[in-house]
Design a protein around this motif. Sequence first.
Motif, mmCIF file in Angstrom:
data_model
loop_
_atom_site.group_PDB
_atom_site.id
_atom_site.type_symbol
_atom_site.label_atom_id
_atom_site.label_comp_id
_atom_site.label_asym_id
_atom_site.label_seq_id
_atom_site.Cartn_x
_atom_site.Cartn_y
_atom_site.Cartn_z
ATOM 1 N N UNK A 224 0.859 -1.186 0.000
ATOM 2 C CA UNK A 224 0.000 0.000 0.000
ATOM 3 C C UNK A 224 0.896 1.236 0.000
ATOM 4 N N UNK A 225 0.701 2.082 -0.983
ATOM 5 C CA UNK A 225 1.501 3.302 -1.071
ATOM 6 C C UNK A 225 1.378 3.902 -2.454
ATOM 7 N N UNK A 226 1.981 5.060 -2.627
ATOM 8 C CA UNK A 226 1.928 5.761 -3.907
ATOM 9 C C UNK A 226 3.152 6.643 -4.045
ATOM 10 N N UNK A 227 3.447 7.009 -5.287
ATOM 11 C CA UNK A 227 4.576 7.889 -5.593
ATOM 12 C C UNK A 227 5.890 7.333 -5.078
ATOM 13 N N UNK A 228 6.003 6.014 -5.129
ATOM 14 C CA UNK A 228 7.248 5.400 -4.720
ATOM 15 C C UNK A 228 7.460 5.337 -3.216
ATOM 16 N N UNK A 229 6.442 5.671 -2.433
ATOM 17 C CA UNK A 229 6.575 5.671 -0.982
ATOM 18 C C UNK A 229 5.524 4.735 -0.378
ATOM 19 N N UNK A 230 5.896 3.485 -0.178
ATOM 20 C CA UNK A 230 4.996 2.517 0.446
ATOM 21 C C UNK A 230 4.962 2.752 1.948
ATOM 22 N N UNK A 248 -7.583 -8.872 -7.756
ATOM 23 C CA UNK A 248 -8.061 -7.552 -8.171
ATOM 24 C C UNK A 248 -8.652 -6.808 -6.978
ATOM 25 N N UNK A 249 -9.405 -7.530 -6.150
ATOM 26 C CA UNK A 249 -10.023 -6.932 -4.972
ATOM 27 C C UNK A 249 -8.957 -6.359 -4.036
ATOM 28 N N UNK A 250 -7.923 -7.135 -3.775
ATOM 29 C CA UNK A 250 -6.860 -6.673 -2.877
ATOM 30 C C UNK A 250 -6.147 -5.460 -3.451
ATOM 31 N N UNK A 251 -5.855 -5.492 -4.731
ATOM 32 C CA UNK A 251 -5.129 -4.378 -5.348
ATOM 33 C C UNK A 251 -5.980 -3.116 -5.403
ATOM 34 N N UNK A 252 -7.281 -3.263 -5.686
ATOM 35 C CA UNK A 252 -8.161 -2.096 -5.708
ATOM 36 C C UNK A 252 -8.282 -1.490 -4.302
ATOM 37 N N UNK A 253 -8.362 -2.343 -3.300
ATOM 38 C CA UNK A 253 -8.447 -1.853 -1.932
ATOM 39 C C UNK A 253 -7.165 -1.117 -1.541
ATOM 40 N N UNK A 254 -6.018 -1.680 -1.935
ATOM 41 C CA UNK A 254 -4.746 -1.030 -1.615
ATOM 42 C C UNK A 254 -4.646 0.332 -2.294
ATOM 43 N N UNK A 255 -5.111 0.407 -3.532
ATOM 44 C CA UNK A 255 -5.096 1.691 -4.246
ATOM 45 C C UNK A 255 -5.996 2.705 -3.549
ATOM 46 N N UNK A 256 -7.163 2.265 -3.105
ATOM 47 C CA UNK A 256 -8.091 3.161 -2.406
ATOM 48 C C UNK A 256 -7.488 3.664 -1.106
ATOM 49 N N UNK A 257 -6.825 2.774 -0.372
ATOM 50 C CA UNK A 257 -6.182 3.184 0.877
ATOM 51 C C UNK A 257 -5.072 4.198 0.627
ATOM 52 N N UNK A 258 -4.258 3.944 -0.411
ATOM 53 C CA UNK A 258 -3.169 4.865 -0.739
ATOM 54 C C UNK A 258 -3.709 6.211 -1.184
ATOM 55 N N UNK A 259 -4.743 6.181 -2.025
ATOM 56 C CA UNK A 259 -5.346 7.428 -2.505
ATOM 57 C C UNK A 259 -5.980 8.189 -1.352
#
Length: 542
Positions: A224-230, A248-259
């Motif tokens: 979970x993270x974004x912009x190279x900073x997990x 897909x579910x796990x990755x979408x959730x991780x993206x939502x948490x990071x966003x």
Amino acid sequence: MLPTVADVLALDTVRRGNPRVVAGADRLDTRVRWVHVGEVTDIAHLLRGGELVLTTGIALPDDPDKLASYIAELASVGASGLIVELGRKFVRELPRSVVTAAEEHGLPLVTLARETPFVQITESVHARIIDRQLEELRASEQLHEVFTELSVEGASPAEVLSQVARLSGRPVLLENLAHQVLACETVGRDTGTLLASWETRSRAVAPGQRTAYDASSGWLVTMVGARGQDWGRLILLCDTDPSPRDIVLAERAATTLALGRLLERHQESLERQAHGTIITGILTHAYADPDEAAARARAVGVPLTGRKLISAVLRLADSPDGQPDSQEQLARLGELADATAAACREARMAALVGALDQNRVGVLLPLPPRVLAEPALSTLSERLRAAFTTPFVLAAGSVVESVRDVRRSFLEAEQVADVAVRQPDGRAFYRLPDLRLRGLLHLLRDDARLQTFAERELSPLLAHDAQRGGDLTRILRIYLDAGRNKAVAAQKAHLSRPAFYDRLRRLERILDTDLDDVESCLSLHVALLALESFRRDVPRSS
């Protein structure tokens, strides 16, 4: 999910052909990506992997070695299996070389004893594959809608994990990089058991990819993270291998948490910018009508009308002169602004909080008519000092009744902060009466008699420094602030004692006074403090 070879053999169209598995019976769980009919020997180069090949064998060679090569080539390109209809090339059974080669290469090999229209098999299998793909597409669309809505609503990590658990039926956890559980959804499992020795267990699971399944632990892990900073990991506990939908579910959730974390920070930054713009607009008379300022403040949730208004200024105590070019200084000032806003929220005090410049954070605190300023300032200071450990001073201006008078209150708070930050004594907050002589001089700063006094005392020195670009005024201030202790003053001025003594003699000649005389020094000190009060009350540029 794609059908397996076993799923294909269970179809009615295939069962009517009386299928028999003659090799690779342990590989019937191989997925079938497509069904391909081929009556040529060199078909392998036309395949991409995952195809179930149907053939009557009519074009296959008789040579055992070539038949074995045919099987080896199918296996090498990743074919999921081979179905041979008997009766045309091979009457009752397949040659031993074909069966042996299939066993050696782990290729499922099936015979059909009865004539079977291949088109019916391909239609049935392809219809099932397409139906599965459509099902996955619909599921993906559903996940997209669910997590897009969560992102837009600014859902908390607990809300995101609740949706993951609901959609997957599996326990899900969010941990930070120190392997501490930030949130979890147990789906009915015992929480104590689920979290027992968590850090030790989590450290043992270290997949090499951003999203990967660890079979030994049964964990589907995604960063979970974004912009190279997990900053964390999302973990879905699976009893069996996760499906593509689970991934897909796990990755979408991780993206939502990071966003969500990025938006939270960005929203906070935008809030500080919006508040700072309103405060600056009031101080610079950017709003033609005070009601406009009140309307803008009301739009960000801070009502100003019908309230007592008190202005406050915060300064970091360990850098009174500020560091305009220091990124660290600006970052700490931003942290102070964020901490102040959080303290106001915790105390349930609506307030405008924003940076005034590179050294100060401004607060405009509207109080209900019956609420006293001192308890409110004490509460703010107490909560802020509990959350923000870097030393700072909190200075407050006079309470005013109208937005029109806020500027005067802020200028007073700034003056108090500028004075208090030089010699803080640990007060919860500072107000003008706390400054004693400095406070008195601030109140009298517009009096022509005080201005005349300061000019009479210091004008020869100020003229000398202006004409020659000197710093004798600064030297005088250091000497007086040090209580006329020449050794201490020389050290603070970063000069040798002989050099400092020489400057003192020059000061005495210019001012025509004796700097060892207490009364003369007192008079000069008061004049310097008055001069600072004049200079710091210069109107802001619009």
